[in-house]
Design a protein around this motif. Structure first.
Motif, PDB file in Angstrom:
ATOM      1  N   GLU A  88       0.817  -1.216   0.000  1.00 58.28           N
ATOM      2  CA  GLU A  88       0.000   0.000   0.000  1.00 58.28           C
ATOM      3  C   GLU A  88       0.850   1.264   0.000  1.00 58.28           C
ATOM      4  O   GLU A  88       0.411   2.304  -0.496  1.00 58.28           O
ATOM      5  CB  GLU A  88      -0.927  -0.001   1.219  1.00 58.28           C
ATOM      6  N   VAL A  89       2.048   1.186   0.560  1.00 54.60           N
ATOM      7  CA  VAL A  89       2.983   2.317   0.581  1.00 54.60           C
ATOM      8  C   VAL A  89       4.358   1.735   0.218  1.00 54.60           C
ATOM      9  O   VAL A  89       5.163   1.430   1.087  1.00 54.60           O
ATOM     10  CB  VAL A  89       3.028   3.011   1.964  1.00 54.60           C
ATOM     11  N   PRO A  90       4.612   1.554  -1.085  1.00 57.69           N
ATOM     12  CA  PRO A  90       5.789   0.794  -1.519  1.00 57.69           C
ATOM     13  C   PRO A  90       7.151   1.426  -1.231  1.00 57.69           C
ATOM     14  O   PRO A  90       8.165   0.820  -1.529  1.00 57.69           O
ATOM     15  CB  PRO A  90       5.556   0.625  -3.023  1.00 57.69           C
ATOM     16  N   VAL A  91       7.177   2.581  -0.619  1.00 55.19           N
ATOM     17  CA  VAL A  91       8.466   3.164  -0.214  1.00 55.19           C
ATOM     18  C   VAL A  91       8.865   2.703   1.180  1.00 55.19           C
ATOM     19  O   VAL A  91       9.971   2.978   1.633  1.00 55.19           O
ATOM     20  CB  VAL A  91       8.463   4.709  -0.275  1.00 55.19           C
ATOM     21  N   LEU A  92       7.953   1.999   1.867  1.00 55.15           N
ATOM     22  CA  LEU A  92       8.225   1.515   3.215  1.00 55.15           C
ATOM     23  C   LEU A  92       8.417   0.010   3.222  1.00 55.15           C
ATOM     24  O   LEU A  92       7.707  -0.724   2.546  1.00 55.15           O
ATOM     25  CB  LEU A  92       7.068   1.847   4.163  1.00 55.15           C
ATOM     26  N   THR A  93       9.365  -0.439   4.032  1.00 51.14           N
ATOM     27  CA  THR A  93       9.548  -1.873   4.243  1.00 51.14           C
ATOM     28  C   THR A  93       8.823  -2.271   5.520  1.00 51.14           C
ATOM     29  O   THR A  93       8.442  -1.415   6.333  1.00 51.14           O
ATOM     30  CB  THR A  93      11.038  -2.223   4.393  1.00 51.14           C
TER      31      THR A  93
END
Length: 171
Positions: free
Chosen positions: A29-34
């Motif tokens: 949903e927020v692909p910049v976060l792991t």
């Protein structure tokens, strides 16, 4: 060094490698976060039978990303050469936005999502007094809707630059 000590050292090395692999799985949903940025990745162990056990905590009950996290963790560990993987969903303690790393908060801002404004508390249930626009930095913002693109975000608008943006709710 004893055989037992060498074995423990090897297991710890494998655990660190498995952690590093799992930690790189991104939030769909927020692909910049792991999952490590989010604080969702709780623990990685190598069981006595050699199974890699990974503990993850959902950001909220019913989070649809959990199934994707599970599949992606299993896939990435298999690609890294690990055999059987067991994913455990850990519900206690409950996840909180306090677990977001500072790097995660910065990544959210850069991505155009306002990070949680404060610490998780009972007060957070009654809304946030001040949300900063991730685009222009203005504090002159207003809530448009309690729900944004996902249930963990609210939709806000900047009154200065007139841009809408998601706000990652403080929970």
């Amino acid at each position: 060094m004893s055989a037992t000590a060498k074995f423990r050292e090897n297991v710890e090395g494998l655990r660190r490698i498995a952690w590093d692999v799992a930690a790189k799985v991104v939030d769909p949903e927020v692909p910049v976060l792991t999952i490590e940025d989010l604080g969702v990745l709780r623990d990685v162990r190598i069981a006595d039978d050699g199974v890699v056990e990974v503990d993850i905590t959902p950001t909220y009950t019913g989070c649809p990303a959990m199934g994707v996290f599970t599949m992606d963790i299993e896939t990435e560990l298999a690609k890294a050469g690990f055999g059987e993987v067991r994913i455990n969903t850990v519900l206690s303690p409950a996840w909180t936005t306090d677990w977001l790393s500072e790097e995660a908060r910065e990544k959210l801002r850069d991505y155009g999502i306002a990070p949680p404004a404060g610490k998780a508390s009972r007060r957070a249930l009654f809304g946030d007094d001040e949300v900063t626009c991730p685009r222009c930095g203005s504090k002159n913002t207003e809530k448009v809707s309690e729900f944004g693109s996902t249930a963990c975000k609210a939709l806000w608008r900047c009154c200065d630059c007139a841009e809408p943006f998601d706000y990652f709710k403080c929970i």
